[in-house]
Design an enzyme around this catalytic site. Sequence first.
Site: not given
Length: 300
Positions: A67, A125
């Site tokens: 994002d 992540y």
Amino acid sequence: MTAEPSSAPPEQPILRRIALSLQYEGSDFCGWQRQNNARSVQAVLETAIAQLDPLRPIQSFAAGRTDAGVHAAAQVVHFDCSGPIPAAKWAPALNGRLPASIRVRESVERPRDWHACYSAVYRRYRYIIHNGRRPNLFLTPWTWHRYHHRLNEENMRVALEGMIGLHDFAAFMRAGSRRPHSRTTIQDVLVEREGDLIRVEIQASGFLYGMVRLLMAQLVAVGEHRLSVKAFEQRWRDRRRDQVREAAPARGLCLLRAGYAEPIFSEAGWYDCQPWFSLATDDPPPDPPCFAKDEQQELQ
């Protein structure tokens, strides 16, 4: 006697599939995916590729669609090319055409049926929280400065470990997702403190839209004793999206790497791709065992 003109269609160029290990500092981008009237990593990268292979339209595919504002230490991208550039030369050639906020660390050739997204068996992540009393200018672009009091990282670890396995994580999926369901498999987690920095890592077969940032805001609530471990678990098991409103800032989040059934890039590159605030003794996490085919389809 004049030869008859050939009616055979022109020969199509032989395409080669190139895989890139990509780093980017996400602050200046609207995310990975190309968008109208916004600067994306995908658009900038494809513009650079087209300068080197101008004879055909370029389309790239990434392991994770990060994002806006999210960084990547070792994003994996592939594209098809028709030119004569050797696979290993794509990295330096692209770096000469890309802004300083995007770096290609390595480039290799892959079989045509290999796909950066669909061949991946996991993504990992990392989120960094700066839990110090005072803000630090040099940490700001890469961390979430959060200090009401010292976070309880042990409670955060227990809460996160309870999520391992295949579950429905609808509570952590932002509106607007195109996925037909909200199930995914969390394979491994880590919560570790070094001084004022707390490192949280989550490895999964795939991630829902906005999942990590929504989850991190809830996890910090656990660390601040605003939410109990039991209430945290009940919230995601009940898929209570209405109780999960806050998202952690994008700047603390980094796509660490994507994993495949076989190594794609050199292992030495793993150490090179670590953000500077990671522990110096880090080793690459072991590859997970082969998961069932339906779990491998839980992709972002």
